[in-house]
Design an enzyme around this catalytic site. Structure first.
Site, PDB file in Angstrom:
ATOM      1  CD  GLN A  27       3.103  -0.421 -12.265  1.00 15.44           C
ATOM      2  OE1 GLN A  27       3.403   0.754 -12.263  1.00 15.44           O
ATOM      3  NE2 GLN A  27       2.574  -1.007 -11.211  1.00 15.44           N
ATOM      4  CG  ASP A  49      17.866  -0.352  -5.856  1.00 14.92           C
ATOM      5  OD1 ASP A  49      18.851  -0.877  -5.303  1.00 14.92           O
ATOM      6  OD2 ASP A  49      16.726  -0.862  -5.850  1.00 14.92           O
ATOM      7  CE1 TYR A  54      12.843  -5.548  -7.532  1.00  9.45           C
ATOM      8  CE2 TYR A  54      14.027  -3.652  -8.363  1.00  9.45           C
ATOM      9  CZ  TYR A  54      13.553  -4.387  -7.306  1.00  9.45           C
ATOM     10  OH  TYR A  54      13.789  -3.957  -6.020  1.00  9.45           O
ATOM     11  CB  SER A 152      17.085  -5.945   0.456  1.00  9.13           C
ATOM     12  OG  SER A 152      15.770  -5.422   0.400  1.00  9.13           O
ATOM     13  CB  SER A 206       7.661   1.598  -0.371  1.00  8.47           C
ATOM     14  OG  SER A 206       6.285   1.829  -0.504  1.00  8.47           O
ATOM     15  N   PRO A 207       9.093   5.038   0.102  1.00  7.62           N
ATOM     16  CG  PRO A 207      10.335   6.813  -0.758  1.00  7.62           C
ATOM     17  CD  PRO A 207      10.136   5.335  -0.899  1.00  7.62           C
ATOM     18  CE  LYS A 216      -1.560   7.674  -6.832  1.00  9.01           C
ATOM     19  NZ  LYS A 216      -0.727   7.623  -8.051  1.00  9.01           N
ATOM     20  N   GLY A 285      10.294   5.577  -7.520  1.00  7.76           N
ATOM     21  CA  GLY A 285      10.011   5.091  -8.856  1.00  7.76           C
ATOM     22  C   GLY A 285       9.113   6.087  -9.560  1.00  7.76           C
TER      23      GLY A 285
END
Length: 334
Positions: A27, A49, A54, A152, A206-207, A216, A285
């Protein structure tokens, strides 16, 4: 920054963990990625991490380059194995002994380190005997290529079986990395109590619910340009389960709570997961350096019981809580 022990071990990690799932090698440009890692270090984050899958190994290389001048002993570097990598051949996936041994060596080379602090099974592999997987992980630890092992998105039954084998093999299974947020609470019913019993901590991803909990995204409105929901490289797909008006309306009800506390919506979301005593760290992230500093400020925030109750009331029944949602693929992905 504050620090917590990871599982029933002596390893301490930063409450805020820098992760590069959807960013490095995909990205964002490499210079922005390097600036974001620098911002993480400046904020006191010591735990990083990543995973071999990825950006098909590119994310590990970017992270390794970003950390190459840092004192290795002052960092905790985590990576994972399971998803297809490289040319994605028939043995380039899963948790077989072959794939684990080849993957750890590739990860270490890309990360520019002799060892990782935590090597994680990125999902449960139903096509490989668990005994084979755990023996391979134990051998990786004995070879000095990893200090601890984790998993995980394993369910409670899988965690119990894995922990029993780890104990037999005299290695430490100390962590599970699940999705967890105000909107995704599937670990609370079974995974968390089982983990607490077994001496396993959660390091949650993803908290902020892929950015939805920043507030947003507005119900009935187009996703802002440049946001994850508008990204065609993977971001939009990752966030789509939260992009409905019921969820987005509930999220807007959190604004007054954050405002009264004098923190951002993202900080509220990250602080919320850290209130769970079984959570050792929250992975954040960033697509820009300033996001890192803002998220890192959630470390050490304590939310009162009244605030937690108000959050539950605001979110209502849009939160997903079914333990059956903790699931690995039935077959290895191609």
């Amino acid at each position: 920054m504050e620090f917590r022990y990871l599982g029933n071990s002596g390893l301490k990690i930063s409450e805020i963990i820098y992760g590069n799932w959807l960013t490095h090698g995909s990205q964002v440009e490499n210079d922005i990625a390097l600036q974001s890692v620098r911002a993480a270090l400046d904020a006191g984050i010591t735990t990083f991490d990543t995973a071999d899958a990825y950006a098909n190994t590119a994310a590990e290389k970017v992270l390794g380059d970003a950390l190459k001048n840092e004192r290795r002993a002052s960092l905790e570097i985590f990576t994972k194995v399971y998803w297809p990598t490289g040319p994605k051949g028939h043995n380039d996936v899963g948790l077989s002994r072959k794939h684990i041994f080849e993957s750890i060596d590739g990860s270490l080379q890309r990360l520019g380190t002799d060892y990782v602090d935590l090597y994680q099974a990125h999902r449960y592999d139903s096509e490989t005997p668990l005994e084979e997987t755990m023996q391979a992980f134990a051998d990786v630890v004995r070879a000095g290529k990893a200090l601890y092992i984790g998993v995980s998105e394993w369910n409670a039954e899988q965690l119990r079986a894995g922990a029993a084998l780890a104990k037999e093999l005299n290695v430490q299974l100390i962590s599970n990395q699940p999705q967890y947020s105000m909107l995704w609470r599937v670990i609370e019913g079974q995974v968390v109590p089982t983990s607490a019993e077994l001496g396993i901590s959660q390091i949650v991803w993803s908290p902020v619910a892929q950015g939805v909990l920043t507030g947003k995204y507005l119900p009935g409105a187009e996703a802002p340009e440049g946001s994850r929901a508008a990204d065609s490289k993977g971001g939009a797909n990752a966030i789509k389960s939260f992009m409905n008006d019921d969820v987005l309306t509930a999220v807007q009800r959190l604004h007054p709570i954050a405002d009264e506390l004098g923190i951002t919506m993202a900080q509220l979301a990250v602080a919320w997961v850290l209130q769970n005593p079984n959570v050792a760290g929250a992975i954040v992230g960033a697509s820009k350096p300033e996001q890192v500093a803002s998220n890192a400020a959630a470390a050490g925030i304590r939310l009162s019981g009244d605030v937690l109750a108000r959050i539950d009331e605001a979110v209502g029944d849009v939160a997903v809580t079914d333990p059956a949602e903790t699931v690995s693929p039935a077959h290895r992905p191609a």
